[in-house]
Write a protein that holds these residues in place. Structure first.
Motif, PDB file in Angstrom:
ATOM      1  N   GLU A 465     -73.449 -16.455  48.988  1.00  0.00           N
ATOM      2  CA  GLU A 465     -74.342 -15.931  50.018  1.00  0.00           C
ATOM      3  C   GLU A 465     -74.155 -14.420  50.124  1.00  0.00           C
ATOM      4  OE1 GLU A 465     -76.589 -17.789  51.513  1.00  0.00           O
ATOM      5  OE2 GLU A 465     -75.871 -19.553  50.412  1.00  0.00           O
ATOM      6  N   GLY A 466     -75.023 -13.764  50.855  1.00  0.00           N
ATOM      7  CA  GLY A 466     -74.891 -12.333  51.059  1.00  0.00           C
ATOM      8  C   GLY A 466     -75.200 -11.537  49.811  1.00  0.00           C
ATOM      9  N   MET A 467     -74.291 -10.657  49.414  1.00  0.00           N
ATOM     10  CA  MET A 467     -74.549  -9.709  48.332  1.00  0.00           C
ATOM     11  C   MET A 467     -74.701 -10.387  46.975  1.00  0.00           C
ATOM     12  SD  MET A 467     -72.256  -6.351  49.262  1.00  0.00           S
ATOM     13  CE  MET A 467     -72.993  -5.452  47.894  1.00  0.00           C
ATOM     14  N   ASN A 468     -74.108 -11.564  46.789  1.00  0.00           N
ATOM     15  CA  ASN A 468     -74.204 -12.250  45.490  1.00  0.00           C
ATOM     16  C   ASN A 468     -75.448 -13.136  45.375  1.00  0.00           C
ATOM     17  OD1 ASN A 468     -71.816 -11.187  44.440  1.00  0.00           O
ATOM     18  ND2 ASN A 468     -70.569 -12.798  45.376  1.00  0.00           N
ATOM     19  N   GLN A 469     -76.139 -13.329  46.488  1.00  0.00           N
ATOM     20  CA  GLN A 469     -77.245 -14.278  46.497  1.00  0.00           C
ATOM     21  C   GLN A 469     -78.341 -13.904  45.506  1.00  0.00           C
ATOM     22  OE1 GLN A 469     -78.770 -15.022  50.384  1.00  0.00           O
ATOM     23  NE2 GLN A 469     -80.226 -16.587  49.717  1.00  0.00           N
ATOM     24  N   ASN A 470     -78.622 -12.618  45.384  1.00  0.00           N
ATOM     25  CA  ASN A 470     -79.658 -12.149  44.467  1.00  0.00           C
ATOM     26  C   ASN A 470     -79.069 -11.439  43.251  1.00  0.00           C
ATOM     27  OD1 ASN A 470     -81.892 -13.055  46.056  1.00  0.00           O
ATOM     28  ND2 ASN A 470     -81.481 -11.350  47.472  1.00  0.00           N
ATOM     29  N   ASN A 471     -77.841 -11.756  42.942  1.00  0.00           N
ATOM     30  CA  ASN A 471     -77.128 -11.143  41.812  1.00  0.00           C
ATOM     31  C   ASN A 471     -77.246 -12.072  40.601  1.00  0.00           C
ATOM     32  OD1 ASN A 471     -75.234 -10.244  39.941  1.00  0.00           O
ATOM     33  ND2 ASN A 471     -73.690  -9.719  41.483  1.00  0.00           N
ATOM     34  N   TRP A 472     -78.072 -11.695  39.635  1.00  0.00           N
ATOM     35  CA  TRP A 472     -78.266 -12.555  38.462  1.00  0.00           C
ATOM     36  C   TRP A 472     -76.954 -12.817  37.740  1.00  0.00           C
ATOM     37  CZ3 TRP A 472     -76.907 -11.481  33.452  1.00  0.00           C
ATOM     38  CH2 TRP A 472     -76.563 -10.156  33.154  1.00  0.00           C
ATOM     39  N   TYR A 473     -76.045 -11.816  37.750  1.00  0.00           N
ATOM     40  CA  TYR A 473     -74.777 -11.923  37.034  1.00  0.00           C
ATOM     41  C   TYR A 473     -73.880 -12.962  37.691  1.00  0.00           C
ATOM     42  CZ  TYR A 473     -71.118  -9.905  34.004  1.00  0.00           C
ATOM     43  OH  TYR A 473     -70.161  -9.677  33.038  1.00  0.00           O
ATOM     44  N   ALA A 474     -73.900 -13.020  39.017  1.00  0.00           N
ATOM     45  CA  ALA A 474     -73.094 -14.010  39.740  1.00  0.00           C
ATOM     46  C   ALA A 474     -73.601 -15.423  39.459  1.00  0.00           C
ATOM     47  CB  ALA A 474     -73.124 -13.716  41.234  1.00  0.00           C
ATOM     48  N   HIS A 475     -74.914 -15.600  39.471  1.00  0.00           N
ATOM     49  CA  HIS A 475     -75.470 -16.921  39.172  1.00  0.00           C
ATOM     50  C   HIS A 475     -75.151 -17.336  37.734  1.00  0.00           C
ATOM     51  CE1 HIS A 475     -77.679 -17.782  42.866  1.00  0.00           C
ATOM     52  NE2 HIS A 475     -77.963 -16.483  42.934  1.00  0.00           N
ATOM     53  N   TYR A 476     -75.181 -16.368  36.814  1.00  0.00           N
ATOM     54  CA  TYR A 476     -74.843 -16.673  35.416  1.00  0.00           C
ATOM     55  C   TYR A 476     -73.411 -17.179  35.312  1.00  0.00           C
ATOM     56  CZ  TYR A 476     -73.442 -15.730  30.570  1.00  0.00           C
ATOM     57  OH  TYR A 476     -72.931 -15.842  29.302  1.00  0.00           O
ATOM     58  N   HIS A 477     -72.480 -16.489  35.943  1.00  0.00           N
ATOM     59  CA  HIS A 477     -71.072 -16.894  35.846  1.00  0.00           C
ATOM     60  C   HIS A 477     -70.803 -18.194  36.601  1.00  0.00           C
ATOM     61  CE1 HIS A 477     -69.176 -13.693  33.521  1.00  0.00           C
ATOM     62  NE2 HIS A 477     -70.063 -12.881  34.064  1.00  0.00           N
ATOM     63  N   LEU A 478     -71.528 -18.422  37.686  1.00  0.00           N
ATOM     64  CA  LEU A 478     -71.375 -19.703  38.361  1.00  0.00           C
ATOM     65  C   LEU A 478     -71.868 -20.823  37.449  1.00  0.00           C
ATOM     66  CD1 LEU A 478     -70.548 -21.266  40.860  1.00  0.00           C
ATOM     67  CD2 LEU A 478     -72.824 -20.826  41.834  1.00  0.00           C
ATOM     68  N   GLY A 479     -72.945 -20.570  36.712  1.00  0.00           N
ATOM     69  CA  GLY A 479     -73.421 -21.542  35.729  1.00  0.00           C
ATOM     70  C   GLY A 479     -72.383 -21.829  34.663  1.00  0.00           C
ATOM     71  N   LEU A 480     -71.681 -20.788  34.216  1.00  0.00           N
ATOM     72  CA  LEU A 480     -70.606 -20.991  33.233  1.00  0.00           C
ATOM     73  C   LEU A 480     -69.490 -21.848  33.817  1.00  0.00           C
ATOM     74  CD1 LEU A 480     -70.248 -17.428  31.625  1.00  0.00           C
ATOM     75  CD2 LEU A 480     -71.341 -19.444  30.635  1.00  0.00           C
TER      76      LEU A 480
END
Length: 641
Positions: A465-480
């Motif tokens: 949530e917050g600053m990572n919510q729209n961070n494509w890089y964070a979503h990519y690493h969460l997918g990993l």
């Protein structure tokens, strides 16, 4: 007093080409993951325990060629008047040479080149010397990496070489201290692995010794049985005679094979490799390093080819190894908050001629008696105890390794080891683990690190949530992170969000891997084709992309894509192989065969150990065009098992 010198030497070596831009999600062919066992209830070899399908979070080294060129390599030398040991700290700390100064002979097999080939956990590997394999089944993740290198002194004032690192998959620190006392005729090696976590973890260690394949040579080991893989199963056999062959006389072994020797608990732990005069190398250790192994390439056409493929003029070798577990078919459980320590010694041995001519059991009984009667056996165990303080003493740092150990919280068990975080990218990740806010590079930039694992994916989850919510890089690493946990639908969702936020080839690769492992091959192919359009000049991305398309059986896509590549990319051996294979699958056998045989024939620098795909391709093409079944040419014969 013994000497400690830092020098350089010129060697012919293949450039590594650097790490892949992609995480290792699909992995390489791993023989130990596909075995059948026929063992007794008392054998307890932990079959399959700790096995992995890939090397994540490490990246593969898969961009090297077979071109050799002179390079300056740092060496560290320990020497007294009896022994000279030469180490390569830039190459995983490999013990490269071990000279018996009284005879002027090198006791190890030392390659004349550093020729990279696809045999390691991270692909790139080279033969020769002694390598130290830690953590996961296979050749060391640090095979061609710089280790932390430091210097200290023992209580007698002798210089000590220390090399150490943080192994990321198991999350352990390992440390190796080497020294020569003034009168030592054997190199002292004090090893230490520390599990600082609160969990039981799978642990693996094998000291892998490349030894000369002597004419009429043999090994000596205090064992009457061994574990081996043959005819599709792992079983236990009596030695030395196996199927009518004395396997201790290794030149008689017909096919590539491993023998893991069952050494009785009460016997000294050793293995020796001697020539026809009875002279050679003795490796001995304290009891923690309980097992010994012989690996022979055998004498088949493919075996001979591999021996030639790995060197220039250094000749043939065998491997004698020493490990924590009974075999390499599984790891051992290592308790939390535990340190495992042991001593190894390497030095010359000579067996009298009258003993040399006797059967293996007599040779082993003689050498066991010599070891038990000498002071060396008890002295080595005493050295292990007497150097505990030294092993926890700080040293002067000479060279740094990776910064990953600096991210971890150190306890008193490893506080004496200095880890430095020199990589700016790790500073950004350190900030993330402190604040929960992940940096966000441009989508065209290669991922800087892969630090989200099954152990910490929940931390990223709670900070989306917050600053990572729209961070494509964070979503990519969460997918990993979800992918590594085999939570594939959640991984797919995160990769899709990542791509929707910023079109990027990294999420497309992740989606392709998910599609492949879940059986959705058309989707996988579509994703990786889109990713390749975004990275058409990246060899590592193209290799992975063509591999996925090949596995998805998208042969038309392979040929169309290949024919759009620049000539230098078309010339890459693995990529060209996928193209020729696709032509064959499409019925264009004449074109495929012509391309396969063009010049001196297709060469794949990173063909995997034991791989038979290129041999099968040649056989099918040749039979299709001639109607004959011919023997596979040596240049394509790599299947040794």
């Amino acid at each position: 007093m013994s000497q400690f010198r830092v020098e350089t030497k010129t060697m012919r070596a293949a450039e590594s080409g650097g790490e892949s831009c992609l995480p290792d999600l699909l992995g390489e062919r791993i023989l130990q993951n596909h075995l059948e066992f026929q063992l007794g209830e008392e054998d307890e070899i932990y079959e399959g325990y700790g096995s992995l399908q890939n090397a994540y979070p490490y990246r593969q080294y898969n961009q090297y060629t077979r071109k050799l060129q002179p390079v300056r390599v740092q060496t560290i030398i320990l020497e007294n008047r009896y022994i000279k040991a030469v180490f390569l700290p830039e190459y995983g700390g490999r013990l490269w040479e071990l000279w018996d100064k009284e005879t002027g002979r090198n006791l190890l097999y030392t390659n004349d080149v550093l020729q990279l080939a696809n045999l390691a956990v991270r692909n790139a590997w080279f033969s020769g010397g002694v390598e130290w394999n830690i953590g996961v089944i296979g050749h060391n993740p640090f095979t061609i990496d710089q280790l932390y290198t430091a210097r200290l002194e023992d209580e007698e004032g002798n210089p000590v070489l220390r090399m150490y690192e943080y192994e990321r998959i198991r999350g352990v620190v390992y440390q190796m201290d080497f020294w020569l006392g003034e009168e030592d005729r054997f190199l002292n090696c004090r090893m230490r692995i520390v599990n600082e976590s609160t969990e039981v973890i799978p642990m693996y260690w094998w000291s892998n010794i490349a030894a000369p394949e002597y004419e009429k040579g043999n090994i000596i080991v205090p064992a009457a049985q061994a574990y081996t893989f043959a005819d599709g199963v792992v079983s236990k056999v009596d030695i030395p005679m196996v199927k009518g062959i004395d396997i201790t006389e290794y030149q008689k072994i017909p096919k590539s094979v491993d023998y893991f020797f069952e050494i009785p608990k009460s016997d000294p732990k050793y293995i020796a490799n001697v020539d026809e005069t009875g002279y050679g190398l003795l490796h001995i250790s304290t009891d923690r390093l309980r097992s010994r192994k012989l690996f022979s390439w055998g004498n088949g056409d493919a075996s001979d080819h591999w021996q030639e493929f790995l060197t220039d003029r250094a000749g043939r070798y065998i491997e004698i190894q020493a490990g924590l577990g009974k075999t390499q078919y599984g790891c051992l459980p290592m308790a939390p908050h535990t340190a495992w320590e042991w001593m190894e010694q390497y030095g010359p041995v000579r067996i009298p001629e009258e003993i040399r001519r006797k059967p293996h059991a007599d040779r082993a009984a003689y050498l066991t008696g010599q070891i038990l009667d000498s002071v060396r056996w008890e002295q080595m165990k005493e050295k292990l105890q007497n150097t505990k303080k030294m092993a926890r003493t700080k040293a002067i740092l000479l060279e740094t390794g990776s910064g990953y150990g600096a991210l971890e919280t150190r306890s008193s068990r490893t506080a004496h080891l200095e880890f430095q975080m020199n990589e700016p990218s790790l500073q950004k990740w350190k900030h993330f683990f402190e604040t929960g806010v992940l940096h966000c590079p441009g989508p065209e930039e290669e991922p800087d690190q892969f630090l989200i694992t099954a152990d910490n994916v929940s931390f990223l989850e709670t900070h989306m949530e917050g600053m990572n919510q729209n961070n494509w890089y964070a979503h990519y690493h969460l997918g990993l992170g979800y992918y590594i946990q085999e939570r594939y639908e959640e991984a797919r969702k995160e990769m899709q969000i990542s791509y929707e936020l910023e079109k990027n080839p990294w999420a497309l690769h992740g989606l392709a891997c998910i599609g492949l492992v879940t059986g959705e091959k058309e989707k996988a192919a579509g994703h990786i084709l889109e990713g390749i359009k975004m990275r058409p000049e990246s060899i590592s991305y193209l290799k992975e992309g063509f591999k996925i398309l090949h596995l998805c059986e998208q042969y038309r896509s392979v040929t169309d894509l290949y024919e759009q590549l620049q000539p230098d990319m078309q010339a890459v051996g693995k990529i060209r192989f996928y193209y020729i294979s696709a032509l064959h699958q499409m019925g264009k056998d004449e074109q495929a065969y012509r391309l396969l045989e063009e010049g001196n024939g297709l060469e794949i620098p990173d063909i995997r150990e034991g791989e038979d795909a290129i041999a099968s391709l040649w056989t099918e093409l040749n039979h299709s065009l001639t109607g004959e079944k011919k023997e596979v040419p040596r240049r394509y014969n790599f299947k040794v098992y």
